[in-house]
Design a protein around this motif. Structure first.
Motif, mmCIF file in Angstrom:
data_model
loop_
_atom_site.group_PDB
_atom_site.id
_atom_site.type_symbol
_atom_site.label_atom_id
_atom_site.label_comp_id
_atom_site.label_asym_id
_atom_site.label_seq_id
_atom_site.Cartn_x
_atom_site.Cartn_y
_atom_site.Cartn_z
ATOM 1 N N GLN A 185 -3.133 2.030 -4.035
ATOM 2 C CA GLN A 185 -2.943 3.444 -3.737
ATOM 3 C C GLN A 185 -3.475 3.851 -2.365
ATOM 4 N N TYR A 186 -4.420 3.079 -1.823
ATOM 5 C CA TYR A 186 -4.974 3.444 -0.510
ATOM 6 C C TYR A 186 -5.524 2.195 0.160
ATOM 7 N N ILE A 230 1.273 9.293 -10.447
ATOM 8 C CA ILE A 230 1.615 7.869 -10.389
ATOM 9 C C ILE A 230 2.573 7.461 -11.499
ATOM 10 N N ASP A 242 -3.300 10.103 -12.084
ATOM 11 C CA ASP A 242 -2.582 8.949 -12.619
ATOM 12 C C ASP A 242 -1.463 9.379 -13.563
ATOM 13 N N PRO A 277 0.464 3.161 -14.387
ATOM 14 C CA PRO A 277 -0.692 2.633 -13.659
ATOM 15 C C PRO A 277 -1.624 1.829 -14.556
ATOM 16 N N HIS A 313 0.816 -1.210 0.000
ATOM 17 C CA HIS A 313 0.000 0.000 0.000
ATOM 18 C C HIS A 313 0.855 1.267 0.000
ATOM 19 N N VAL A 314 0.460 2.224 -0.829
ATOM 20 C CA VAL A 314 1.091 3.544 -0.811
ATOM 21 C C VAL A 314 0.719 4.262 0.482
ATOM 22 N N ALA A 317 -0.221 10.173 -2.672
ATOM 23 C CA ALA A 317 0.241 9.361 -3.801
ATOM 24 C C ALA A 317 1.059 10.205 -4.766
ATOM 25 N N ILE A 369 5.357 6.787 -4.502
ATOM 26 C CA ILE A 369 5.053 5.671 -5.388
ATOM 27 C C ILE A 369 6.326 4.856 -5.642
ATOM 28 N N CYS A 381 -7.889 4.891 -14.751
ATOM 29 C CA CYS A 381 -6.667 5.713 -14.663
ATOM 30 C C CYS A 381 -6.916 7.134 -15.179
ATOM 31 N N ILE A 386 -5.360 5.289 -9.506
ATOM 32 C CA ILE A 386 -6.140 5.829 -8.386
ATOM 33 C C ILE A 386 -7.525 6.302 -8.822
#
Length: 318
Positions: free
Chosen positions: A252-253, A214, A210, A231, A151-152, A165, A170, A200, A196
């Protein structure tokens, strides 16, 4: 041992009963001997115990007793004293691990309300461990046979998770996951990074995070020689990972990572903390106060956590 009022003591007793003689020699419980005896009686298990540093029989459970006043006399109670006990058990585990006296720690569940009531204001084990080890950052990885997720961000609001993020985070998450899988025997781990936004962002139609946050982080990891793509839209990334296309997915979460793995591996997924100077893994369930002390708790997850912890220890030794 986790929260003395939760199912931690019970699943520890049951898991130790299932352990091999070789495993039992390598296990010590940091907690409360009286609570563990109470849990054994509740499970109708005769479990000999001996104090840490003394010689016990092969089937005896080694216990490092950490005294805490005011513990409830029954299970299932949210208690400030239990929150204090949780903190003391973890602090002792960190102390012994950093001193090289134990190889790592496997944690039973704690109750965040009890922990905070005792004056220890952390979001859970991960934040507490980061503070106790003076680590700038840490990462949560959930590991099961069919799916592994790092997990980020975890225990923050969704709004804050989007802000967190950023490319640097990342990249750091990807590197942490890659290093861990390499340590666990993967020669060239294949990593997918979930987006996310829906699809994307669909070229900015549903948000540009994204593209601006990301993708640069993924590119930086690729420049380090890591086999990572993304992503990738999250609604397909998890399926592709579960089908064997990737060894690890970056979520991402919190819920983006937790929901899929709990759907397919609720009783077997192990919570692993990365980015710390010590090894720590844990069961991936809560204290379950409603069934604590009733001999109803499933200890399969604790079995997997102990086995994972032993693998980490073996990797450290090598």
């Amino acid at each position: 041992m986790g929260d003395p009022s939760g199912i931690g003591p019970e699943v520890i007793i049951k898991a130790f009963r299932d352990s091999t003689p070789e495993q039992r020699e390598r296990i010590m419980v940091i907690g409360d001997k009286n609570i563990l005896n109470r849990a054994a009686r509740a499970c109708d298990i005769f479990q000999p115990m001996h104090d840490s540093g003394t010689q016990g029989a092969p089937e005896s459970l080694e216990v490092l007793h950490v005294e805490t006043d005011g513990l409830p006399e029954k299970f299932g109670i949210v208690s400030e004293a239990c929150g204090e006990a949780c903190f003391r058990y973890i602090a002792k585990g960190v102390e012994l691990t950093r001193a090289g006296k134990i190889a790592g720690i496997v944690t039973a569940p704690i109750n965040k309300a009890a922990l905070n009531a005792a004056g220890h204001h952390y979001d859970g084990h991960t934040g507490m461990l980061a503070h106790l080890t003076k680590s700038k950052s840490s990462f949560m990885l959930l590991a099961a046979e069919k799916l592994k997720v790092i997990h980020v961000s975890t225990h923050i609001s969704l709004r804050d998770a989007i802000d967190r993020a950023k490319p640097k985070r990342i990249t750091e998450t990807i590197v942490a996951g890659w290093q861990h899988l390499r340590r666990m025997g993967y020669g060239d781990p294949r990593i997918a990074v979930a987006g996310i936004n829906p699809h994307c962002g669909e070229g900015g139609l549903f948000g540009d995070e994204d593209d601006t946050q990301i993708a640069p982080g993924v590119a930086a990891a690729q420049a380090k020689g890591i086999n990572v793509v993304g992503p990738i839209p999250a609604d397909t990334a998890y399926y592709r990972t579960s089908q064997g296309q990737f060894d690890l997915i970056v979520a991402q979460y919190h819920d983006q990572g937790h929901i899929p793995i709990k759907m397919i591996a609720f009783d077997t997924a192990v919570n692993v903390s990365l980015g710390l100077p010590i090894d720590r893994c844990s069961v991936d369930h809560g204290t379950a106060f409603d069934i604590a002390g009733k001999n109803l708790a499933n200890h399969e997850n604790m079995n997997h956590a102990i086995n994972y912890g032993l693998r980490l220890a073996d990797g450290k030794n090598q």
